[in-house]
Write an enzyme that holds these catalytic residues in place. Structure first.
Site: not given
Ligand code: IVH
Length: 672
Positions: A113, A115, A117, A225, A313, A410, A413, A428, A434
């Site tokens: 199954e 796991k 979280d 479970y 895991k 910026c 530039c 910018c 630029c």
């Protein structure tokens, strides 16, 4: 009491429970939401009028009740155990060896199954009615969260079916599915409320609410479970017990499988690991349990964990590391993104040394400074994120912390930067002056799904712009072999190859061309919709906002971006220069988009051998079909390769036809 009302209330309760199980547990709505709401209102009315008709199992009770002042303690009649972990295939083999030695058998059957979280919860049914729910706590004593668990939509308040034990303790995990989490966080952000770091924290926080009316509004979902104390008969294998729970209306994992031997366990692990990013909820590993209950009893327990189960895991998705500095990157549209430079760490299977910090608000929200220890998260294939700052670093010396200062001009530039009303990002204003913006524009233009200029990679774009050889995307088509060969690491052979790739890219399609322009918010799908709607570039460039908004996918903001692009003289200049340089595409006619599959919506999932998913989708669209990324009742067909997981399951449950690659190839031969 009015007998007619009692009868109506009972009928409504039964109907609402059926509808809500179909909706929340099976993901298969039976009726429109409005019908559900109307039935619920009617039941509430009846119960308001005749309070004696309101039972604790009534569907109206899922909305929560008056806040508690504190949670009472619950002593678990049987301790809630934890699991031993396996971090490698070898650990799993060692576990299996111990099991086989102890049982003196050559092989055992395992139940596998995911796991989940989330948060572990115990739910007790007495006489088939939910009577108590508790957190795991320290395993011996938990907290009474009955009022909260009653609001979880897929938890039955009353079991149905036959052979239900008089006392049944079900154990499982409460989670928040990822998409519901995203919606919930987006809503919280809109309302200026606190957002949650991840679905597990959100699930834990929601279950810890003293006011169950708040819990009721959170998209929690339960998956069983195992069982705890049971007074009554149950089958003799773990998988059969879970199946029995499911028969009584309790949700179990659709991914559960029984396999023989440890090799098959490892294959199951690999298979789910490859689907991890596509699963509807977060999982942190796979649990393997000896399936036979007699064998489980023979194996018994060591301290706090059973000898008959183990959790293999996945690599952690969250780890901590140090923020070494912040760089500011200028994107295609001038957006300046702060990028965190991190002490390299291994997370979710790769080494990460950068993470996005998004924008100034995010930096402020996190309260992060250079030198801080931070928690980094990498879920699925998304860009790593910094989720929080570790305030208490414990013993040892922490480095000096410095504030992150957002640049006032910026960084590339030197042009001004602006933050527009209502926008989170700072931009910018330099435009093509630029170089950082120009480079990003060119990288996008040349990318695979745009003009697809093979060999025009990031390093080369850097040099072309820095050397002044390219000042707009149109200049790409005037490059010479000599110019290219003069660049670092470019021999004559690679120059010739690139020249050929550039020449090839001249012949494109209108949707690709529109996409390659990099108009803000115009992705591939929007570009396709625009091409199909306007058929020519000139029509698109001339279209006023209200006409643009008539196109699928295009709202007022996208329309405004297209208008802004089209009314800029420089952009118009680049468009004519591109066409003068020979960039062209076949004319579209109003029939395009029609085809043998028009009107159909397809989903492609899993691994395919003969071509990539992208290619398959392109061919489907060429045949007139729409392609989508998620399965719904509207999906016509799912093409599923090996490894297809939740999408295949969803299609099965909705009765959507599923074909494999061989069937698809035969179909193509007939259609193309
Ligand atoms: S079985 C005696 N199965 O993982 C067996 N646990 O690390 C006890 N968990 O506290 C647990 N998914 O909250 C089991 N399919 C699953 C699970 C699962 C998640 C959690 C559970 C437990 C923790 C142990």
């Amino acid at each position: 009491m009015n007998p007619a009302m009692a009868e109506e209330a009972a009928a409504l309760s039964a109907q609402l429970e059926r509808w809500s199980a179909a909706y929340f547990r099976d993901d298969e709505p039976l009726v429109p939401d409005a019908d559900y709401d109307a039935a619920m209102r009617r039941l509430q009315e009846i119960e308001a009028e005749c309070p004696e008709l309101q039972s604790p199992e009534s569907p109206t009770q899922r909305v929560g009740s008056a806040p508690l002042s504190a949670f009472a303690s619950v002593a678990h009649r049987r301790p809630m155990l934890s699991l031993d972990n396996a971090f490698s295939a070898d650990d799993l083999i060692d576990f299996d060896r111990r099991v086989l030695d102890k049982l003196r058998v050559p092989e055992v059957e395992y139940c596998c199954e995911p796991k989940l979280d989330g948060v572990a919860v115990s739910i007790v049914y007495e006489g088939g009615k939910l009577s108590l729910a508790a957190t795991r706590g320290d395993g011996t004593t938990g907290e009474n969260i009955t009022a909260n668990v009653r609001t979880i939509r897929n938890v039955p308040l009353q079991l149905s079916g036959s052979g239900i034990p008089g006392y049944l303790e079900v154990r499982g995990e409460v989670v928040i599915p990822r998409d519901a989490f995203d919606t919930m966080n987006a809503r919280a952000e809109n309302l200026g409320e606190k957002t949650f770091v991840n679905p597990r924290n959100a699930a834990a926080g929601s279950l810890r609410q003293l006011d169950s009316r708040i819990t009721a509004r959170r998209p929690l979902a339960f998956t069983a479970y195992s069982v705890g104390v049971v007074e009554g008969e149950l089958p003799d294998s773990h998988a059969a017990i879970l199946q029995r729970l499911s028969d009584w209306g309790i949700p179990i994992s659709p991914y559960m499988a029984t396999v023989s031997g440890v090799q098959a366990c490892e294959s199951y692990y690999e298979q789910l690991a490859s689907q991890r990013a596509d699963l509807p909820f977060d999982i942190d590993g796979i649990v393997f349990k000896v399936n036979n209950i007699t064998q489980q009893d023979l194996l018994g327990f060591v301290s706090r964990a059973p000898r008959w189960a183990i959790a293999r895991k996945f690599p952690a998705e969250e780890v901590s590391t140090r923020l070494l500095g912040v760089d500011f990157q200028v994107g295609r549209t001038g957006a300046i993104t702060p990028v965190a430079r991190l002490e390299p760490v291994f997370v979710a299977g790769v080494t990460v040394s950068n993470a996005t910090l998004h924008n100034p608000d995010e930096i402020e929200r996190l309260g992060v400074r250079i030198g801080d220890r931070v928690v980094v998260r990498r879920a699925g294939d998304v860009i790593p994120q910094i989720v929080s700052v570790i305030q208490d670093e414990g013993q040892g010396s922490a480095p000096e912390k410095t504030r992150i200062v957002f640049p006032e001009t910026c960084p590339d530039c030197g042009s001004d930067v602006v933050r527009q009303e209502g926008e989170a990002v700072v931009r910018c204003v330099g435009g093509m002056v630029c170089k950082a913006q120009l480079k990003a524009v060119i990288r996008h233009f040349a990318s695979r799904k745009a003009m697809d200029i093979e060999g025009l990679g990031d390093k080369l774009v850097e040099q072309l712009v820095d050397e002044g050889l390219v000042t707009s995307v149109a200049d790409i088509f005037h490059l010479t072999t000599t110019q290219l060969a003069s660049l670092e690491r470019m021999g004559s052979k690679s120059s010739e190859n690139l020249m050929a790739a550039i020449a090839d890219s001249r012949e494109t399609t209108l949707p690709r061309f529109i996409y390659s322009l990099g108009i803000r918010e115009v992705g591939e799908a929007t570009a396709r919709a625009l091409a199909q709607h306007f058929l020519t570039l000139d029509e698109l460039m001339a279209a006023p906002a209200d006409i643009l908004e008539g196109v699928d996918d295009v709202g007022p903001i996208v329309a405004q971006h297209i208008r802004a692009f089209a009314s800029d003289d420089r952009n118009r200049g680049v468009l004519s220069a591109l066409q003068e340089a020979g960039v062209m595409w076949p004319a579209l006619t109003a029939q395009d988009g029609d085809g043998p599959l028009s009107g159909e919506s397809w989903v492609v999932t899993g691994k395919l051998d003969s071509m990539s998913r992208d290619e398959v989708e392109q061919r489907l669209r060429a045949l007139g079909a729409k392609t989508a990324s998620s399965v719904s009742a509207k999906t016509s067909t799912v093409l599923a390769g090996p490894g297809a997981g939740s999408k295949r399951k969803k299609a099965e449950s909705l009765g959507v036809p599923i074909i494999d690659e061989a069937q698809w190839l035969r179909m193509m031969e007939e259609l193309e």
